[in-house]
Design a protein around this motif. Sequence first.
Motif, PDB file in Angstrom:
ATOM      1  N   UNK A 125       0.980  -1.060   0.075  1.00 15.67           N
ATOM      2  CA  UNK A 125      -0.106  -0.140  -0.019  1.00 15.67           C
ATOM      3  C   UNK A 125       0.739   1.202   0.076  1.00 15.67           C
ATOM      4  N   UNK A 126       0.860   1.945  -1.225  1.00 14.56           N
ATOM      5  CA  UNK A 126       1.677   3.225  -1.198  1.00 14.56           C
ATOM      6  C   UNK A 126       0.754   4.505  -0.734  1.00 14.56           C
ATOM      7  N   UNK A 127       1.511   5.300  -0.172  1.00 12.84           N
ATOM      8  CA  UNK A 127       0.853   6.304   0.513  1.00 12.84           C
ATOM      9  C   UNK A 127       1.274   7.579  -0.303  1.00 12.84           C
ATOM     10  N   UNK A 128       0.351   8.268  -1.050  1.00 12.25           N
ATOM     11  CA  UNK A 128       0.526   9.687  -1.873  1.00 12.25           C
ATOM     12  C   UNK A 128       0.185  10.838  -1.290  1.00 12.25           C
ATOM     13  N   UNK A 129       1.052  11.993  -1.492  1.00 11.25           N
ATOM     14  CA  UNK A 129       0.857  13.314  -0.701  1.00 11.25           C
ATOM     15  C   UNK A 129       1.477  14.442  -1.597  1.00 11.25           C
ATOM     16  N   UNK A 130       1.003  15.606  -1.165  1.00  6.93           N
ATOM     17  CA  UNK A 130       1.749  16.624  -1.811  1.00  6.93           C
ATOM     18  C   UNK A 130       2.891  17.272  -0.776  1.00  6.93           C
ATOM     19  N   UNK A 131       4.095  17.639  -1.093  1.00  8.04           N
ATOM     20  CA  UNK A 131       5.154  18.010  -0.022  1.00  8.04           C
ATOM     21  C   UNK A 131       5.458  19.519  -0.661  1.00  8.04           C
ATOM     22  N   UNK A 132       5.421  20.361   0.471  1.00  4.37           N
ATOM     23  CA  UNK A 132       5.580  21.631   0.252  1.00  4.37           C
ATOM     24  C   UNK A 132       6.863  21.924   0.687  1.00  4.37           C
ATOM     25  N   UNK A 133       7.818  22.902   0.182  1.00  2.00           N
ATOM     26  CA  UNK A 133       8.720  23.561   0.556  1.00  2.00           C
ATOM     27  C   UNK A 133       8.528  25.114   1.041  1.00  2.00           C
ATOM     28  N   UNK A 134       9.166  25.664   1.952  1.00  6.64           N
ATOM     29  CA  UNK A 134       9.034  27.014   2.392  1.00  6.64           C
ATOM     30  C   UNK A 134       9.529  28.083   1.205  1.00  6.64           C
ATOM     31  N   UNK A 135       8.812  28.914   0.625  1.00  3.78           N
ATOM     32  CA  UNK A 135       9.284  29.720  -0.458  1.00  3.78           C
ATOM     33  C   UNK A 135       8.609  31.077  -0.194  1.00  3.78           C
ATOM     34  N   UNK A 136       8.888  31.868  -1.348  1.00  4.62           N
ATOM     35  CA  UNK A 136       8.220  33.110  -1.337  1.00  4.62           C
ATOM     36  C   UNK A 136       7.547  33.384  -2.612  1.00  4.62           C
ATOM     37  N   UNK A 137       6.640  34.306  -2.476  1.00  4.43           N
ATOM     38  CA  UNK A 137       5.520  34.839  -3.828  1.00  4.43           C
ATOM     39  C   UNK A 137       6.424  35.990  -4.495  1.00  4.43           C
ATOM     40  N   UNK A 138       5.841  36.362  -5.400  1.00  3.30           N
ATOM     41  CA  UNK A 138       6.513  37.389  -6.169  1.00  3.30           C
ATOM     42  C   UNK A 138       6.774  38.699  -5.361  1.00  3.30           C
ATOM     43  N   UNK A 139       5.997  38.903  -4.307  1.00  6.48           N
ATOM     44  CA  UNK A 139       6.116  40.137  -3.433  1.00  6.48           C
ATOM     45  C   UNK A 139       6.979  39.718  -2.066  1.00  6.48           C
ATOM     46  N   UNK A 140       7.545  38.707  -1.946  1.00  6.63           N
ATOM     47  CA  UNK A 140       8.484  38.162  -0.985  1.00  6.63           C
ATOM     48  C   UNK A 140       7.914  37.813   0.007  1.00  6.63           C
ATOM     49  N   UNK A 141       6.408  37.564   0.168  1.00 10.49           N
ATOM     50  CA  UNK A 141       5.652  37.269   0.964  1.00 10.49           C
ATOM     51  C   UNK A 141       5.907  35.383   1.200  1.00 10.49           C
ATOM     52  N   UNK A 142       6.115  34.870   2.502  1.00 17.38           N
ATOM     53  CA  UNK A 142       6.114  33.595   2.504  1.00 17.38           C
ATOM     54  C   UNK A 142       4.973  32.604   1.718  1.00 17.38           C
ATOM     55  N   UNK A 143       5.337  31.502   1.322  1.00 20.41           N
ATOM     56  CA  UNK A 143       4.526  30.810   0.291  1.00 20.41           C
ATOM     57  C   UNK A 143       4.862  29.472   0.344  1.00 20.41           C
ATOM     58  N   UNK A 144       4.031  28.365   0.289  1.00 15.89           N
ATOM     59  CA  UNK A 144       4.095  27.090   0.111  1.00 15.89           C
ATOM     60  C   UNK A 144       4.357  26.649  -1.283  1.00 15.89           C
ATOM     61  N   UNK A 145       5.521  25.803  -1.482  1.00 17.28           N
ATOM     62  CA  UNK A 145       6.009  25.628  -3.066  1.00 17.28           C
ATOM     63  C   UNK A 145       5.769  24.084  -3.127  1.00 17.28           C
ATOM     64  N   UNK A 146       5.025  23.626  -4.002  1.00 13.71           N
ATOM     65  CA  UNK A 146       4.828  22.208  -4.299  1.00 13.71           C
ATOM     66  C   UNK A 146       5.983  21.781  -5.028  1.00 13.71           C
ATOM     67  N   UNK A 147       6.733  20.671  -4.372  1.00 15.77           N
ATOM     68  CA  UNK A 147       8.041  20.321  -5.239  1.00 15.77           C
ATOM     69  C   UNK A 147       7.476  19.536  -6.604  1.00 15.77           C
TER      70      UNK A 147
END
Length: 589
Positions: free
Chosen positions: A115-137
């Motif tokens: 049984x494989x478990x699937x999910x989305x993994x997010x790194x800490x990043x920033x958007x175009x305005x420099x605000x914190x944003x979750x980035x989907x690898x």
Amino acid sequence: GVWKNWTPPPKTSSALKGEFKARVVEVVSGDTVVVKDSEGQERRVQLSSLRAPRQPNREGSGGEPYAAEAKSFLRQRAIGKEVKVRMEYTRVVGGAKAAGQAEGAPAKPAAPERTLEFGSVYLRGKDEKGKPKDVNVAEQLLVRGLAACVKHRAEDDRSTHYDDMLEAEAKALKDKKGIHSSKQPPVARVNDVSQPGQAARAKQFFPFLQRGGRMPCVVEYVLGGHRFKIHVPKESVTFTLALAGVRSPSKGEPGSEAALAFSREHCLQRDAEVTVEAMDQRGTMLGQLFLRNQQEEYALTLAARGLASIFGARGAQPGSALHAAQENAKAQKIGLWEGYEEPPAGAAASEEESRTSEVLELRASSVEYGGRFYAQRAAATGLAQVTETLGKVDRETGPPDGSAPRAGDNCVAKFSGDGTWYRARVLGIEGEKYSLQYIDFGNREIVPRRDVRPMPTALAAVPPQAEPCRLAFVKVPGKGDDFGQEAAELLHQLVGGGQPLKCEVIGMEEDETEGRRGRRKVMVVAAADAESGESVNEMMVREGLARLSRRQGYRHADRVTKLREVQAEAQKQRLAMWEYGDVGSDDES
């Protein structure tokens, strides 16, 4: 109609919910990571709706183009980083009958169901305005052409970012990046000398690695607390590294799991720097590892946490950094030193005890008698240097008058067994006959004067490669004693095949068999076959060809107790020296 009796196939996936923070501890492939959550539990997560190029198998075949690039990109971005994980669905794979079998043919074994478990993994990043944003690898891989979106059926579970992922894939396809490129895919040419049987190839790379100084590398795999699989991109070579100066417990020994877990957590797949100092006979490089942004050797970190002990002469001297780190761990009683107590003040150590037990990998080169043999260190490289220099010895003419070696001198001599020249020491001279001992192997013979040469200066600086060893805790019949021949033959069977031996140096003693000139120290060892772990000392006692020495130290009670049990069984069966009962007292042992 035609669909009257149709039933939908059983669904192999199911929705999965849950969101947590974790740290990436391993990148398995371009679409699979292992993360450790806040409770210390490791979970294997497949990236939802993503398929990266397949990695090659252990034999190096079956891989797809850009598999290495996808894994490398994900490793550089995610390894050791804090991430957010959102679990989305599971899927059952395997367990079905193998496809493509002929009618009536024996069924092939089904793959085990998982049984494989699937999910989305997010790194800490920033958007175009420099605000914190979750980035989907997953999107980062797709936009670079290092993976593809899974084409789901309508009823399949999928990533919550599936539309964004399709858009990223379309952009990579338009830009012809990675797997979508029309260009020939890159071919990774890596010289992997980490596998068994690669010692000869490893030797070819050793000079370059030794001269390379502190080289950037990647720790591809953690084999043990102090052993790693290292890749050096500059030299395009992958090799096994053992940290010089320290040793973590081997598999099955107390503390081995803790040392492995620590090194895996802090070193696995990390960018680091490596120095290579020496190489053993199996092709393992000996050197130091430096983790990123750390100036101290990783060996110091292990010693300071009590996850490794000093091994060999390096760092054993009081005042060295390694010695200080180990003493501090002892004082705190952490790791290997948990419950450690200093020896009682004024307690006298026996001849077979030393302050620090050193474990060496040796290979026996000759057997002197049932309790003593000569051995070469597996990590030593001096023998290769000696062999190369010996090739230049003048083999045509004997030594001129007045320059012939005298008793006690070192020389080079032609061994009668193969006609090859080796280093030797003159034990005695009778007329034109020289009694010699070959100092790199330990064996002796008598040769004519014409087959002896003075030792070249270049060879004199290299210490003898064969070191005398005596079996610890036991008394073995000598050459002229009853059962002496049988004991020597058994020891030769146990160690004389050139197999690696794991030897714990219990102590050192003076070599009483030699004259005072050039007298050497003898290592008193507890020897075991490095692969099977079978104790040589115990085997000699078990066969009735050795007995427990009467003078034993307090620090080795467990070993002595085991030998006493083995000896009692040999006595009960009246084996060899016990044929007529007790062999009697011995004031010397």
